[in-house]
Motif scaffolding. Structure first.
Motif, short mmCIF file in Angstrom:
data_model
loop_
_atom_site.label_atom_id
_atom_site.label_comp_id
_atom_site.label_asym_id
_atom_site.label_seq_id
_atom_site.Cartn_x
_atom_site.Cartn_y
_atom_site.Cartn_z
N LEU A 151 1.06 -1.23 0.08
CA LEU A 151 -0.05 0.08 -0.06
C LEU A 151 0.90 1.36 -0.02
CD1 LEU A 151 -2.90 1.52 0.13
CD2 LEU A 151 -2.56 1.01 2.55
N GLN A 152 0.90 1.78 -1.10
CA GLN A 152 1.71 3.26 -1.44
C GLN A 152 0.86 4.48 -1.39
OE1 GLN A 152 5.26 3.33 -1.80
NE2 GLN A 152 4.74 5.39 -1.60
N LEU A 153 1.14 5.35 -0.31
CA LEU A 153 0.40 6.61 -0.41
C LEU A 153 1.33 7.55 -0.74
CD1 LEU A 153 -1.12 6.10 3.27
CD2 LEU A 153 -2.13 5.62 0.99
N GLY A 154 0.99 8.49 -1.77
CA GLY A 154 1.80 9.12 -2.78
C GLY A 154 2.11 10.44 -2.07
N ASP A 155 2.99 11.18 -2.99
CA ASP A 155 3.22 12.55 -2.48
C ASP A 155 2.13 13.60 -2.45
OD1 ASP A 155 5.99 11.49 -2.95
OD2 ASP A 155 6.29 12.37 -4.88
N MET A 183 4.54 5.57 3.14
CA MET A 183 3.82 6.77 2.54
C MET A 183 5.00 7.79 2.36
SD MET A 183 2.46 8.18 6.28
CE MET A 183 1.47 6.54 6.55
N SER A 184 4.68 8.75 1.23
CA SER A 184 5.89 9.74 0.96
C SER A 184 5.96 10.44 2.04
CB SER A 184 5.19 10.44 -0.18
OG SER A 184 5.89 11.74 -0.38
N SER A 185 7.20 11.10 2.10
CA SER A 185 7.35 12.02 3.27
C SER A 185 6.70 13.29 3.45
CB SER A 185 9.06 12.48 3.26
OG SER A 185 9.26 13.11 2.01
N SER A 186 6.06 13.43 2.13
CA SER A 186 5.19 14.79 2.00
C SER A 186 3.53 14.31 2.36
CB SER A 186 5.22 15.49 0.82
OG SER A 186 4.85 14.67 -0.12
N ALA A 187 3.32 13.00 2.55
CA ALA A 187 2.04 12.79 2.81
C ALA A 187 1.50 13.06 4.26
CB ALA A 187 1.76 11.21 2.42
N TYR A 229 6.60 -0.69 7.93
CA TYR A 229 5.69 0.43 7.81
C TYR A 229 6.73 1.84 7.68
CZ TYR A 229 2.53 4.11 9.78
OH TYR A 229 2.07 5.37 9.76
N GLY A 230 6.41 2.47 6.89
CA GLY A 230 7.11 3.72 6.85
C GLY A 230 6.26 4.93 6.94
N ASN A 231 6.46 5.75 8.07
CA ASN A 231 5.35 6.94 8.52
C ASN A 231 6.22 8.24 7.97
OD1 ASN A 231 3.58 8.12 9.82
ND2 ASN A 231 3.93 7.09 11.79
N SER A 232 5.25 9.31 8.26
CA SER A 232 5.75 10.49 7.95
C SER A 232 5.63 11.41 9.18
CB SER A 232 5.25 11.33 6.66
OG SER A 232 3.88 11.29 6.89
N GLU A 233 6.40 12.71 9.08
CA GLU A 233 6.21 13.65 10.30
C GLU A 233 4.76 14.15 10.61
OE1 GLU A 233 8.98 16.75 10.20
OE2 GLU A 233 10.62 15.40 10.21
N GLN A 234 3.95 14.04 9.46
CA GLN A 234 2.50 14.72 9.56
C GLN A 234 1.56 13.45 9.95
OE1 GLN A 234 5.51 16.02 7.36
NE2 GLN A 234 4.14 14.95 5.93
N SER A 235 1.95 12.35 10.25
CA SER A 235 1.03 11.09 10.38
C SER A 235 1.02 10.85 11.71
CB SER A 235 1.62 10.17 9.24
OG SER A 235 1.49 10.53 7.72
N VAL A 236 -0.39 10.07 11.94
CA VAL A 236 -0.48 9.65 13.14
C VAL A 236 -1.15 8.09 12.65
CG1 VAL A 236 -2.02 9.48 15.30
CG2 VAL A 236 -1.25 11.83 14.15
N TYR A 237 -0.59 7.31 13.77
CA TYR A 237 -1.01 5.69 13.44
C TYR A 237 -1.62 5.35 14.81
CZ TYR A 237 -0.46 0.98 11.74
OH TYR A 237 -0.53 -0.23 11.13
N ASN A 252 7.58 -7.27 10.38
CA ASN A 252 8.84 -6.56 10.13
C ASN A 252 8.79 -5.42 11.03
OD1 ASN A 252 10.83 -7.91 8.22
ND2 ASN A 252 8.86 -8.04 6.95
N GLY A 253 9.34 -4.33 10.79
CA GLY A 253 9.61 -3.33 11.59
C GLY A 253 8.99 -2.18 11.04
N PHE A 254 9.17 -0.74 11.96
CA PHE A 254 8.70 0.47 11.71
C PHE A 254 9.53 1.61 11.70
CE2 PHE A 254 4.52 -1.04 11.97
CZ PHE A 254 3.42 -0.29 12.45
N ASN A 255 9.36 2.21 10.30
CA ASN A 255 10.16 3.56 10.48
C ASN A 255 9.17 4.79 10.77
OD1 ASN A 255 12.55 2.37 9.52
ND2 ASN A 255 11.87 2.12 7.46
N ILE A 256 9.34 5.20 12.02
CA ILE A 256 8.26 6.41 12.48
C ILE A 256 8.61 7.53 11.83
CG2 ILE A 256 7.46 7.57 14.58
CD1 ILE A 256 7.93 5.02 16.21
N ASN A 257 9.72 7.96 11.47
CA ASN A 257 10.15 9.16 10.85
C ASN A 257 9.53 10.40 11.20
OD1 ASN A 257 11.87 7.56 8.93
ND2 ASN A 257 10.28 7.07 7.79
#
Length: 559
Positions: A141-145, A165-169, A187-195, A205-210
């Motif tokens: 599942l890819q969430l784009g720019d 998810m893109s870093s801008s998502a 799982y790859g997160n972005s600074e604007q995202s909440v899980y 596997n792992g999580f990249n909270i970013n």
């Protein structure tokens, strides 16, 4: 019988179409169909499409038991809204890239699969919303720019690859209390995202909270590493959080808060402290497979550290570290029965999808006399936000949900419990709700138990065995009165007077207050009975005086 068999198809058709409404087009058969603008297209029979296209504000509704297949990719207008209501099955046979603004609702009877469960779904629309109450199965599942995404899962979400998810998502991702998410990849997160997880998440596997935020009030299991790199990465655990990999790369502004249980394999957290609840009435528990490396950070307050095996003390819990401690940091307090607060891994709440914690309404108990009000108010032990500020009539909206007795009510203008005069003694319950004034949809409920003291109604059966009172006097409309202990009324034991009828009532003398007062005092007798039509009660004279009249309205036993 022929009519009966005809009814079943009609009923089936009604139930099928009842799920899809406002249908502008039904069951199109063109494999390259163009879903028109501003139109709902409904399917009550199976259909396979080759190269369909979608217009603006097109909507697809799939009825229960119906399968819709898309053989190839789909195309449409960039950032144009497209909606799917899935009560049946929606299969994308290949990897899908969507440029539309998706609004997808999978109902509890619905299923979506992409590439047989291993195909990738890339979402590039600007604003997207997915609600899943059924089953969704895909690969990556890819969430784009520059996308804004809301994903709310109540059902089963199986991601057999990565969740990227893109870093801008910006993504708000919530797994509700009954939800199950199985994630095979990373799982790859972005600074604007909440899980937010309130159900069960199992990640192989792992999580990249970013720099994003994770809030867990359910069961969260990770097979790989957790990378806390990024600005202000945050983990808030109120449930059971299990990390079978390594937690690492945390900057000084990262937050790891634990109020439930965190089971950690390896921790090389860099400069991140592990924080506990501020109140000593709560405690966070940390179970360690190996010693952890925390550097010179401050830990606590109200945390307990325990090694999964062996002795638990600072020398076995920490390595290459020199932490400082806030109040009430302990080591395996359960082994000495000295824990200041119990372990709680099911806190019973689910945050809002943006991560806001709900208000906290706490159950109350009052003892109140009939006609009186509670000494305190229901908000005295409530909080505007879980673990936050005291709830007040200015920061929460107070309402009554239900009551077991209409005489027990909540004054929503001041928070007191009201008990009406004449309410019989007993125990009653009332349910109330508080909602945040700043966020009225963020609410919690609590139960108030009200005890009204006094004489409790008592019922004693007549003595009908052993030495019994013979019933020698009776009035009947059934034409069977006779003499003797085995006949009526003698057959009815233990009574002074026997009344019997199947279609008549027993009527006492009916007097008003004024008429009762005209009874000569010389004729008043203790035990005299009338029905007082002014006070609407059975009235008994208890002492043979003018002032001795009392309404018989409280059932009780004098002994």
């Amino acid at each position: 019988m022929r009519k009966l068999f005809c009814l079943f198809p009609l009923l089936f058709c009604y139930l099928t179409y009842a799920q899809c409404t406002s249908c502008g087009v039904q069951n199109p058969t063109d494999p390259n169909f163009h879903f028109p603008d501003n139109t709902t297209v409904c399917f009550s029979s199976d259909m396979t499409f080759s190269n369909p296209t979608f217009g603006t504000n097109s909507k697809i509704c799939i009825a229960p038991g119906v399968t819709l297949q898309f053989q190839n990719n789909i195309s449409g207008v960039t950032n144009a809204p497209v909606s799917f209501e899935v009560h049946g099955t929606l299969n994308f046979n290949q990897t899908i890239t969507s440029v539309a603004d998706l609004d997808v609702h999978v109902y509890d009877t619905g299923t979506i699969t992409v590439g047989g469960g291993n195909g990738n779904l890339t979402i590039n629309g600007q604003v997207n919303k997915i609600i899943n109450e059924g089953i969704i199965e895909l690969g990556v599942l890819q969430l784009g720019d520059n996308t804004t995404n809301t994903i709310d899962n109540y059902g089963n979400l199986n991601i057999n690859g990565n969740l990227n998810m893109s870093s801008s998502a910006t993504t708000l991702f919530r797994n509700e209390g009954g939800g199950l998410i199985l994630l095979s990849g990373n799982y790859g997160n972005s600074e604007q995202s909440v899980y937010v997880n309130c159900g069960t998440i199992i990640s192989q596997n792992g999580f990249n909270i970013n720099g994003g935020k994770i809030i867990n009030t359910g069961f969260f299991t990770l097979g790989g590493d957790i990378n806390l790199s990024g600005n202000s990465s945050e983990i808030y655990n109120f449930g059971l959080f299990t990390s079978n990999g390594n937690i690492n790369n945390a900057p000084a502004d990262a937050i790891i808060y634990n109020e439930g249980e965190m089971s950690i394999n390896q921790f090389q957290g860099g400069n991140a402290a592990i924080q506990g609840p501020s109140l000593s009435s709560k405690k966070g528990y940390v179970v360690l497979q190996n010693p952890i490396q925390v550097g010179n950070v401050t830990l606590g307050p109200n945390l307990d550290f325990r090694r999964a095996t062996g002795i638990s003390d600072p020398s076995t819990v920490f390595m290459n570290s020199n932490p400082s401690f806030l109040a009430n940091v302990t080591y395996d307090c359960a082994s000495t029965s000295s824990c200041s607060a119990p372990l709680i891994i099911n806190p019973g709440f689910c945050p809002a999808i943006n991560g806001d914690l709900p208000p906290m309404a706490v159950d109350d108990m009052y003892t109140i006399a009939a006609g009186e009000t509670s000494v305190g108010i229901v908000l005295d032990n409530d909080f505007e936000t879980y673990g936050g500020a005291q709830a007040t009539l200015s920061n929460v909206i107070l309402s009554q949900i239900s009551t077991s007795n209409p005489n027990i009510s909540l004054n929503t203008t001041d928070g007191h419990i009201l008990v009406a005069s004449g309410t019989p003694p007993g125990t009653y319950t009332l349910v109330y709700q508080i909602c945040q004034t700043a966020s009225p949809s963020n609410c919690d409920t609590a139960t108030v138990t009200v005890t009204i003291q006094g004489n409790v109604p008592c019922y004693k059966p007549a003595v009908t065995t052993g030495t019994v009172l013979s019933s020698d006097f009776g009035i009947t409309s059934l034409n069977r009165a006779d003499r003797g202990g085995i006949n009526w009324p003698g057959a009815r034991k233990g009574a002074w007077v026997v009344l019997e009828s199947k279609n008549k009532g027993f009527v006492l003398n009916r007097l008003t207050d004024a008429q009762v007062l005209t009874i000569p005092q010389t004729e008043l007798k203790e035990g005299m009975v009338v029905y007082n039509t002014t006070q609407n009660c059975l009235q008994i004279n208890i002492d043979g005086t003018v002032t001795g009249w009392k309404c018989f309205n409280t059932q009780t036993c004098p002994d």
